[in-house]
Scaffold this motif. Structure first.
Motif, PDB file in Angstrom:
ATOM      1  N   SER A 261       0.854  -1.185   0.000  1.00  0.00           N
ATOM      2  CA  SER A 261       0.000   0.000   0.000  1.00  0.00           C
ATOM      3  C   SER A 261       0.892   1.238   0.000  1.00  0.00           C
ATOM      4  N   GLU A 271      -0.308  -2.578   4.078  1.00  0.00           N
ATOM      5  CA  GLU A 271      -1.445  -2.622   4.991  1.00  0.00           C
ATOM      6  C   GLU A 271      -1.547  -4.040   5.501  1.00  0.00           C
ATOM      7  N   GLU A 301      -9.189  -5.064   7.325  1.00  0.00           N
ATOM      8  CA  GLU A 301      -8.004  -4.216   7.229  1.00  0.00           C
ATOM      9  C   GLU A 301      -7.797  -3.561   8.597  1.00  0.00           C
ATOM     10  N   GLY A 304      -1.862   0.313   8.946  1.00  0.00           N
ATOM     11  CA  GLY A 304      -0.938   0.733   7.893  1.00  0.00           C
ATOM     12  C   GLY A 304       0.483   0.632   8.432  1.00  0.00           C
TER      13      GLY A 304
END
Ligand code: PHE
Length: 359
Positions: A261, A271, A301, A304
């Motif tokens: 990502s 991610e 998800e 990050g």
């Protein structure tokens, strides 16, 4: 009125009035008030007795005796009535309904940590176990620390008024010098790296702000940031730390996967998804079906991450040829919701005791 007549009338009136006044008093407070009207510091009899010296000499003794006698009578009647009232109150208590000593007492509610705060502490604890330091950063932050030093180009959409709350500040000529509510906790990376030298392993958690407001976004939310910098830190360290962390919170069998990502301050960036803890598809092995949380994918998800970009090291005065490091950021709200099965983000910020008391 002449003083002799005043004494005659005052003593007569006092003698005829105090009994009724005391009898009419229905409780101690009323009785004391009635008593004060006669013999209190500004009571009628007290005021009269102050005028004793004005009496002609030959009447003084007589009026003196009569005044004192009345005063004593009033005192006796007052105490008798006081005893009477106390006895009546006690009688009423004894003959009234019984005091039920077996009834539970009325408890005082004791406060507790908000589920978000509790989760924040639990998450930080896992990193402290791994040797990370805990740091703090301000919620009102410089544009420079929130964006520029992290390598956001000046026209990056995140720096837009649509996404960021700017704080009105006087004498600011350029956006780069503006003040804002931090949009992420990555600001703490900048602050800590400017203040310290590697090796560094730091976590920080706190409120962050963005101009979003819907079922899964609140304008105020909570993030946790972590990063590590030293000689020879690799993506393998990042994977190890994050996998351990997520499995420590959600269970040893939790599947975790990394996807590429983009974030301006990491390269490579990624991610992380973890197995959906609501439908637990990885345990059932079948299709996830209707799960609303993972939308049937079986994955959520969750954060990050990436290797800290050399440009960030340059901005904080570290040698990018020598040092490497990783960083990650996650939503504490989202983890709290998954841990406790909270269906709506708004519940975490509504402060409704009917919700909060369930924790
Ligand atoms: N700051 C990023 C965000 O708020 C998350 C992140 C942190 C990504 C650290 C990579 C490294 O979305």
């Amino acid at each position: 009125m002449d003083v002799v007549a005043a004494f005659e009338e005052g003593l007569e009136r006092g003698a005829s009035e105090y009994r009724t006044a005391f009898e009419e008093a229905e409780d101690e407070q009323a009785l004391r008030a009635a008593n004060a009207r006669f013999v209190g510091p500004s009571g009628a009899l007290t005021r009269l007795m102050k005028r004793m010296r004005e009496l002609p000499g030959e009447r003084r003794k007589e009026f003196g005796q009569r005044s004192n006698q009345l005063k004593q009578e009033i005192a006796a009647a007052f105490h008798a009535r006081l005893d009477g009232l106390a006895a009546a109150a006690r009688e009423a208590e004894l003959s009234g309904p019984h005091l039920d000593v077996s009834l539970p007492g009325r408890g005082r509610p004791v406060g507790r940590l908000h589920p978000l705060t509790q989760t924040k502490h639990d998450l930080l604890d896992v990193f402290v176990e791994m040797g990370f330091d805990v740091a703090d950063g301000p919620e009102v932050e410089k544009h420079e620390y929130n964006f520029d030093k992290l390598g956001f180009p000046p026209d990056h959409p995140a720096t837009d008024m649509q996404d960021t709350f700017f704080v009105a500040s006087e004498g600011v000529e350029s956006e780069a010098r503006a003040v804002l509510l931090r949009t992420h906790t990555s600001t703490v990376q900048v602050r800590e790296m400017l203040a310290r030298k590697p090796p560094l392993a730091v976590v920080s958690a706190g409120a962050t702000f963005r101009r979003d407001d819907d079922a899964t976004h609140s304008p105020m939310f909570m993030q946790l940031e972590g990063f590590m910098v030293d000689d020879g830190i690799t993506f393998a360290h990042l994977k190890g730390v994050l996998t351990h962390f997520l499995q420590r919170i959600f269970g040893r069998d939790l599947p975790v996967r990394f996807r590429p990502s983009y974030f301006p301050f990491v390269e490579p960036g990624g991610e992380v998804d973890m197995g959906c803890t609501i439908c637990r598809r990885w345990q059932r092995g079948d299709a996830a079906g209707e799960c609303r949380v993972c939308k049937g994918t079986g994955w959520i998800e969750i954060l990050g991450c990436g290797m800290i970009h050399p440009v960030v090291f340059e901005h904080v005065g570290y040698d990018p040829e020598r040092h490497t490091g990783f960083a990650f950021g996650l939503g504490v709200d989202r983890i709290t919701m998954l841990r406790h099965g909270v269906p709506h983000l708004g519940l975490l910020y509504g402060n409704d005791p009917r919700f909060l008391n369930q924790f």
